[in-house]
Design an enzyme around this catalytic site. Structure first.
Site, short mmCIF file in Angstrom:
data_model
loop_
_atom_site.label_atom_id
_atom_site.label_comp_id
_atom_site.label_asym_id
_atom_site.label_seq_id
_atom_site.Cartn_x
_atom_site.Cartn_y
_atom_site.Cartn_z
N CYS A 60 -36.86 -16.15 49.95
CA CYS A 60 -35.64 -16.41 49.19
C CYS A 60 -35.45 -17.87 48.81
CB CYS A 60 -34.43 -15.95 49.98
SG CYS A 60 -34.16 -16.86 51.52
N GLU A 76 -34.35 -7.12 50.06
CA GLU A 76 -33.19 -7.96 50.37
C GLU A 76 -33.50 -9.39 50.00
OE1 GLU A 76 -30.99 -10.51 53.57
OE2 GLU A 76 -33.08 -10.38 52.93
N ARG A 117 -21.96 -13.25 55.67
CA ARG A 117 -23.34 -13.29 55.15
C ARG A 117 -23.47 -12.36 53.96
NH1 ARG A 117 -27.99 -15.08 57.66
NH2 ARG A 117 -29.97 -14.38 56.78
N ARG A 122 -25.61 -10.97 50.90
CA ARG A 122 -26.98 -10.84 50.47
C ARG A 122 -27.07 -9.75 49.40
NH1 ARG A 122 -27.48 -15.03 52.50
NH2 ARG A 122 -29.08 -15.81 53.93
#
Length: 341
Positions: free
Chosen positions: A98, A138, A182, A184
């Site tokens: 990422c 993800e 968080r 995502r």
């Protein structure tokens, strides 16, 4: 057994999901775990009965943790592995790197100087060759907005071109029983010939969670103590239980990585690269003093059970869990997916 971030006699499991999935499973499914890290996808998939037949990562320390826990030999660089050498499987899961898209990085995207922005193409080629039923990905929230959305459109189109209908949504772990802010992006691919034309991501669960509930009890926190003269706490802020971040102080100028939060709320996003004195885990007021979190506490904030063997040092744990995926969120997504098969 399914795990979530609530403590009951030091056993971690999601009773609600266990009841809902009682007659549903993926026990006849095989999956491969690409860019596997320390195994967040593995924990989620195996909790539904699916079997891992291949895992790959280049990080030596992460591979050791994965192998210690799952007793599976982790292959190396996926760019050097032929698609034909990968076993047949029903599901690809991949938390592809990422850094190229992260708002905290240089956001180089496909032009990232280490080539990390194009590693998803290896997942595309494997999907093209093996044609598994499902793809589960993800990445950081910023992937959705990167290059005005063009980057995500390109990624989705590449998977569509090899036979998949693609669905995505940004989900926050805070909405699924995990006391961590968080966000995502989660991407689900469904092979087009399965004729499953719709996929709905899970709605937030009505369950409150607080950082204080996942703290280790009676541990030596001396190595985690923030011992500085410029610690400032605003004691006028009433520390009520809240399902979000509750900032109550700071060190230095109070920039990112210098903020102090209450354990009556949630943690910041765990990060492998966060800077500042509180970087990677954030700083929290615990029993009148300011501390960072322990490696085990980071594991709990990612939905990893206490029986899971973590790295030997907090610093390694910070890196590994900051790069991992929240098990509970994946389980809620899989619960939606398994209802379609």
């Amino acid at each position: 057994m399914l795990y979530f971030c609530a403590k009951l006699k030091n056993v971690w499991y999601n009773v609600i999901i266990m009841q809902r999935i009682k007659n549903k499973s993926l026990k006849d499914y095989k999956f491969i775990d690409l860019f596997c890290g320390i195994g967040g996808f593995h924990l989620a998939l195996s909790s539904f009965g699916a079997k891992c037949v291949f895992a790959s990562d280049i990080d030596v320390n992460a591979k050791k943790v994965y192998e210690d826990n799952f007793k599976i030999k982790v292959s190396g660089d996926i760019t050097k592995i032929k698609e034909s050498d990968i076993p047949e499987h029903d599901i690809i899961c991949a938390g592809f790197p990422c850094q190229a898209f992260s708002i905290s990085g240089k956001k180089g995207g496909f032009n990232d100087f280490k080539g990390r922005g194009e590693l998803y193409k290896n997942v595309v080629e494997i999907a093209k060759y093996h044609q598994p039923k499902f793809i589960l990905l993800e990445n950081v929230k910023n992937l959705e907005a990167h290059n005005n959305g063009t980057t995500l459109k390109t990624i989705l189109r590449d998977f569509e071109d090899v036979g998949y209908d693609m669905f995505f949504k940004v989900l926050n772990a805070s909405d699924y029983g995990i006391p961590q802010a968080r966000k995502r992006i989660y991407i689900v691919g469904i092979r087009r010939d399965l004729n499953i034309k719709e996929f709905s991501f899970p709605e937030p669960v009505k369950k409150k969670s607080f950082l204080k509930d996942i703290l280790e009890i009676d541990i030596d926190r001396s190595s985690l103590l923030i011992n500085r003269d410029d610690v400032k706490i605003d004691y006028n802020i009433e520390e009520k239980e809240t399902g979000s971040l509750l900032r109550i102080g700071h060190v230095g100028l109070g920039r990112q990585g210098e903020r102090i939060y209450s354990v009556q709320g949630h943690s910041i996003t765990l990060s492998s690269q966060g800077g500042g004195v509180g970087g990677k885990t954030g700083m929290y007021l615990i029993n009148g003093k300011v501390y960072k979190l322990s490696g085990r506490e980071c594991a709990r904030l990612m939905g990893f059970p206490d029986k899971y063997k973590i790295a030997e040092t907090n610093n390694l744990c910070y890196c590994q869990f900051g790069n991992s995926v929240v098990v509970d969120v994946l389980q809620h997504i899989l619960l939606k997916l398994v209802s379609l098969v």
